[in-house]
Write a protein that holds these residues in place. Sequence first.
Motif, PDB file in Angstrom:
ATOM      1  N   HIS A   1      -5.370  -0.406   1.099  1.00 22.14           N
ATOM      2  CA  HIS A   1      -4.416  -1.012   1.669  1.00 22.14           C
ATOM      3  C   HIS A   1      -3.866  -0.785   3.122  1.00 22.14           C
ATOM      4  N   THR A   2      -3.714   0.362   3.364  1.00 17.98           N
ATOM      5  CA  THR A   2      -3.102   0.974   4.718  1.00 17.98           C
ATOM      6  C   THR A   2      -4.353   0.708   5.747  1.00 17.98           C
TER       7      THR A   2
ATOM      8  N   GLY B   1       0.799  -1.124  -0.011  1.00 19.25           N
ATOM      9  CA  GLY B   1       0.054  -0.004  -0.020  1.00 19.25           C
ATOM     10  C   GLY B   1       1.002   1.291   0.071  1.00 19.25           C
ATOM     11  N   LEU B   2       1.813   1.261   0.815  1.00 23.68           N
ATOM     12  CA  LEU B   2       2.663   2.511   0.841  1.00 23.68           C
ATOM     13  C   LEU B   2       3.536   2.557  -0.219  1.00 23.68           C
ATOM     14  N   THR B   3       3.932   1.560  -1.164  1.00 22.20           N
ATOM     15  CA  THR B   3       4.870   1.694  -2.241  1.00 22.20           C
ATOM     16  C   THR B   3       4.159   1.799  -3.201  1.00 22.20           C
ATOM     17  N   GLY B   4       2.642   1.335  -3.480  1.00 20.57           N
ATOM     18  CA  GLY B   4       1.793   1.509  -4.602  1.00 20.57           C
ATOM     19  C   GLY B   4       2.045   0.070  -5.600  1.00 20.57           C
TER      20      GLY B   4
ATOM     21  N   ASN C   1      -9.141   5.481  -3.239  1.00 20.96           N
ATOM     22  CA  ASN C   1      -7.683   5.724  -3.118  1.00 20.96           C
ATOM     23  C   ASN C   1      -7.077   4.178  -2.719  1.00 20.96           C
TER      24      ASN C   1
ATOM     25  N   ASN D   1      -4.219   2.813  -2.189  1.00 21.46           N
ATOM     26  CA  ASN D   1      -3.146   2.870  -1.057  1.00 21.46           C
ATOM     27  C   ASN D   1      -3.883   2.975   0.259  1.00 21.46           C
ATOM     28  N   ARG D   2      -4.885   3.688   0.401  1.00 20.42           N
ATOM     29  CA  ARG D   2      -5.660   3.983   1.461  1.00 20.42           C
ATOM     30  C   ARG D   2      -6.269   2.732   1.953  1.00 20.42           C
TER      31      ARG D   2
END
Length: 462
Positions: free
Chosen positions: A303-304, A128-131, A298, A300-301
């Motif tokens: 995932h986080t 998530g943080l890395t995409g 989003n 990534n959000r």
Amino acid sequence: MAINREHGAEHPYWSAGPFKIRLPFVHYRWEWPETIQAMVMFVVGLAMIPLLQKYLGMPYEAALAFTFIAGVGYMLPALLGVPLVPGWITPAIPVVVLFLGGFEPGPDAIKAMFALQIEVTLIFLILGLTGWGGKLVEVIPNSLKSGIIIGAGIAALMGELKTGGRLDATPISLIIGSVVSAYVLFSLSFKNVIEQSAIARKIANFGMVPGMIIAMVVGWVVGEYPLPDIQWGITQPDFALMAEYLVFSTGFPSWDVFLLAIPTALIAYVIAFGDIIVGFTLVERVDKVRQDEKIEMNVNRVHTVTAMRNALHAFLAPWPGLAGPLWTAAHATVAERFAMGRKAMDSIYSGGGTFWITGMIALFVLPLVTMFKPVLPIALSLTLILTAYICIMVGMEQLKNPTERGVAGIVAVTLAMPDPKSTVYAVVIGLLLYFLIERPRLMGKRKAEDEFMFADPQDNKA
């Protein structure tokens, strides 16, 4: 009074780093239809209790306390800016159960569940943080992904159909409940009825609730389940007893357990990423209808927040269902009501937020909890049976040619074997068959003529 939203704008929020905080009554209104649904559907969350008792070896009182930790996690996505109604990674449950089957219920199984859930947490957090999440799924061969999904569905169904399984023990209630649920959710003829009947449309809005209620009533009537001992008051989960079933009490797992958990963690992520795609597809469809609200999607959000929920479970309530980004049935119901207009639902966040806040409140309502306690296996069985249907359907749809279907079939059968190491075997066999059978060249990229050579002849017909 909720903050007003300008037409076509994103719903109001408080910015908090990567998150967008939205609170009921402050940012959005309370939705009563979701309140009613959640007062019944929360029982699906309680349905994890039988698995906690069987595979982690804990008593009902401790397992009930685990569901309160899960309830906190369910509320996080809408609170932090994710427009999906969360749930478990349901298709992965049979795979997780196979993994846990290699450990003795009790401390050993709790350590194994902690190792698996921490790995799932790290996968979601890092990707998530890395995409990199979307890129990883693109790299995995289509036959392996589809085989995993189909195999998870087969494993879920076989777990219910086997001798001594819940369908064998309580056939009347589960068969009737499954038929009603499948008809309401998937039947083409019922979709035609919906177009002509307002009553049918209202029934469809409740997803699997009608089938669940009918199955429970039938189970009580025919004596397959005991009548409930309804108690009045407020639920009092035993958090002190719960603490005895956490890694702080049992000890942390050894490195070999972490290594054994890796294939299951990867499979769970692949399935969960498919859920994200399904959830966003539903949101995109209704977003085109509702021009008054701009919905941010989003990845990534998602995932986080999913990583946060899995971390919460790993340390405070190891959970065989894992923390997934989407509860398909509930999210589809919310999305359909959202599409009816702002009078029907203020915001996509008001629907999802109200649903799980109510679900958390329902956990404290002792009459509801005690009423559903005897029939919790029904909620779990219906969830797994319907998940099996969806997994097999979606997995088959994704296969493009006979070669992929053959490889996926082998992967699916291998994964569904009643062996704790079947997940490892399935991944290894799937990769070997991909390179040996699917690829015209063991090294290098496939050429266009190779794609044509291995295409399904049906696809070339006019």
